[in-house]
Scaffold this motif. Structure first.
Motif, PDB file in Angstrom:
ATOM      1  N   GLU A 260      36.633  22.920  22.665  1.00  0.00           N
ATOM      2  CA  GLU A 260      36.149  24.028  22.285  1.00  0.00           C
ATOM      3  C   GLU A 260      34.511  24.543  21.626  1.00  0.00           C
ATOM      4  O   GLU A 260      34.178  23.330  21.294  1.00  0.00           O
ATOM      5  N   GLY A 261      33.964  25.175  21.894  1.00  0.00           N
ATOM      6  CA  GLY A 261      32.755  25.716  21.582  1.00  0.00           C
ATOM      7  C   GLY A 261      31.664  25.887  22.974  1.00  0.00           C
ATOM      8  O   GLY A 261      30.241  25.395  22.995  1.00  0.00           O
ATOM      9  N   ALA A 262      32.414  25.174  23.665  1.00  0.00           N
ATOM     10  CA  ALA A 262      32.133  24.906  25.173  1.00  0.00           C
ATOM     11  C   ALA A 262      31.379  25.790  26.112  1.00  0.00           C
ATOM     12  O   ALA A 262      32.158  27.172  25.165  1.00  0.00           O
ATOM     13  N   ILE A 263      30.888  26.484  26.582  1.00  0.00           N
ATOM     14  CA  ILE A 263      30.190  27.091  27.715  1.00  0.00           C
ATOM     15  C   ILE A 263      31.311  27.047  29.028  1.00  0.00           C
ATOM     16  O   ILE A 263      30.872  25.734  29.728  1.00  0.00           O
ATOM     17  N   VAL A 264      32.013  27.813  29.334  1.00  0.00           N
ATOM     18  CA  VAL A 264      32.765  27.504  30.806  1.00  0.00           C
ATOM     19  C   VAL A 264      32.128  28.855  31.474  1.00  0.00           C
ATOM     20  O   VAL A 264      31.214  30.176  31.463  1.00  0.00           O
ATOM     21  N   SER A 265      32.289  28.132  32.659  1.00  0.00           N
ATOM     22  CA  SER A 265      32.232  28.692  33.991  1.00  0.00           C
ATOM     23  C   SER A 265      32.994  29.404  34.895  1.00  0.00           C
ATOM     24  O   SER A 265      33.661  28.439  35.400  1.00  0.00           O
ATOM     25  N   LEU A 266      33.551  29.763  35.775  1.00  0.00           N
ATOM     26  CA  LEU A 266      34.561  30.595  35.869  1.00  0.00           C
ATOM     27  C   LEU A 266      33.421  31.082  37.911  1.00  0.00           C
ATOM     28  O   LEU A 266      33.230  32.473  37.571  1.00  0.00           O
ATOM     29  N   ASN A 267      34.196  30.342  38.929  1.00  0.00           N
ATOM     30  CA  ASN A 267      33.430  31.291  40.078  1.00  0.00           C
ATOM     31  C   ASN A 267      34.442  32.312  41.215  1.00  0.00           C
ATOM     32  O   ASN A 267      35.700  31.667  41.275  1.00  0.00           O
ATOM     33  N   CYS A 268      33.809  32.840  42.367  1.00  0.00           N
ATOM     34  CA  CYS A 268      34.523  33.328  43.097  1.00  0.00           C
ATOM     35  C   CYS A 268      33.300  33.761  44.171  1.00  0.00           C
ATOM     36  O   CYS A 268      33.195  33.671  43.680  1.00  0.00           O
ATOM     37  N   THR A 269      34.153  32.941  45.491  1.00  0.00           N
ATOM     38  CA  THR A 269      32.985  33.874  46.679  1.00  0.00           C
ATOM     39  C   THR A 269      34.314  34.704  47.902  1.00  0.00           C
ATOM     40  O   THR A 269      35.445  34.377  47.371  1.00  0.00           O
ATOM     41  N   TYR A 270      33.598  35.379  47.842  1.00  0.00           N
ATOM     42  CA  TYR A 270      34.551  36.481  48.737  1.00  0.00           C
ATOM     43  C   TYR A 270      34.000  36.698  49.965  1.00  0.00           C
ATOM     44  O   TYR A 270      32.574  36.150  50.272  1.00  0.00           O
ATOM     45  N   SER A 271      34.807  37.050  50.743  1.00  0.00           N
ATOM     46  CA  SER A 271      33.730  37.237  52.877  1.00  0.00           C
ATOM     47  C   SER A 271      33.563  38.076  53.170  1.00  0.00           C
ATOM     48  O   SER A 271      32.849  38.698  53.908  1.00  0.00           O
ATOM     49  N   ASN A 272      33.997  39.372  52.472  1.00  0.00           N
ATOM     50  CA  ASN A 272      33.720  40.672  52.778  1.00  0.00           C
ATOM     51  C   ASN A 272      32.631  41.372  52.399  1.00  0.00           C
ATOM     52  O   ASN A 272      32.738  41.881  50.884  1.00  0.00           O
ATOM     53  N   SER A 273      31.709  41.317  53.310  1.00  0.00           N
ATOM     54  CA  SER A 273      30.320  42.269  52.051  1.00  0.00           C
ATOM     55  C   SER A 273      30.314  43.601  52.002  1.00  0.00           C
ATOM     56  O   SER A 273      29.802  44.473  51.591  1.00  0.00           O
ATOM     57  N   ALA A 274      31.499  44.032  52.577  1.00  0.00           N
ATOM     58  CA  ALA A 274      32.004  45.346  51.768  1.00  0.00           C
ATOM     59  C   ALA A 274      32.457  45.833  50.753  1.00  0.00           C
ATOM     60  O   ALA A 274      31.897  46.746  50.481  1.00  0.00           O
TER      61      ALA A 274
END
Lengths: 114, 112
Positions: B15-29
């Motif tokens: 509790e109290g921490a900074i959370v980082s969630l991520n995604c990558t995608y392939s379609n530049s559209a």
């Protein structure tokens, strides 16, 4: 706050039986979507309606799945016959306009096929 | 390669921490980027959406998009146990057939 209503919340059915899910979108929302979410996966689009017309059903397994939105308001998704692999959460969502701004999901129907 | 990749976790932080969630995608559209939060046995609820590269802030949440790297992030500051949920990134091209493409979702656990 307006909600997307879905029923039933839970459904257990046997293989080869027919099953149907119902969705009532937020009042005035012209666009309605059905998604399927397998446990541990993100939702995948099955069908999209604009009013009563199907816009996209390219991922709907049409040999066993059907969807309708006859009056452009509520919608029904049917599976006949159900298979074990159909066990999943079926989510309905609706949008007022430009869906790229995100839309509102219902709580879903959890289907278990035994 | 899937269109949207997201680490399913689980991700457990105090509790109290900074959370980082991520995604990558392939379609530049892809042009529109959203984050949804999903509690157990509930439908996803929209947290944030953004169109352009850069940051967008809403309270304790910040969404970040880097179109050049095809990378999107959600940061949660001062995380609370009530933030424990699955976080789904969702993307679309904004075209006429505008269904969303979702990541698998990251299961986040905030430890009291």
């Amino acid at each position: 706050e307006a909600e997307v209503a879905q029923s039933p919340r839970y459904k257990i059915t046997e293989e080869s039986q027919a099953v149907a899910f119902w969705c009532d979108p937020i009042s005035g929302h012209a666009t309605l979507y059905w998604y399927r979410q397998i446990l541990g996966q993100g939702p995948e689009l099955l069908v999209q309606f604009q009013d009563e017309s199907v816009v996209d059903d390219s991922q709907l397994p049409k040999d066993r799945f059907s969807a309708e939105r006859l009056k452009g308001v509520d919608s029904t998704l049917k599976i006949q016959p159900a298979e074990l692999g159909d066990s999943a959460m079926y989510l309905c969502a609706s949008s007022a306009g430009q869906a790229s701004l995100g839309y509102t999901f219902g709580s879903g129907t959890r289907l278990t096929v035994v | 390669q899937k269109e949207v990749e997201q680490d399913p976790g689980p991700l457990s932080v105090p509790e109290g921490a900074i959370v980082s969630l991520n995604c990558t995608y392939s379609n530049s559209a892809f042009q529109y980027f959203m984050w949804y939060r999903q509690y157990s046995r509930k439908g996803p609820e929209l947290l944030m959406y953004t169109y352009s590269s850069g940051n967008k802030e809403d309270g304790r949440f910040t969404a970040q998009v880097d179109k050049s790297s095809k990378y999107i992030s959600l940061f949660i500051r001062d995380s609370q146990p009530s933030d424990s949920a699955t976080y789904l990134c969702a993307i679309n091209s904004g075209g006429g057939a505008d269904g969303l493409t979702f990541g698998k979702g990251t299961h986040l656990i905030i430890q009291p």
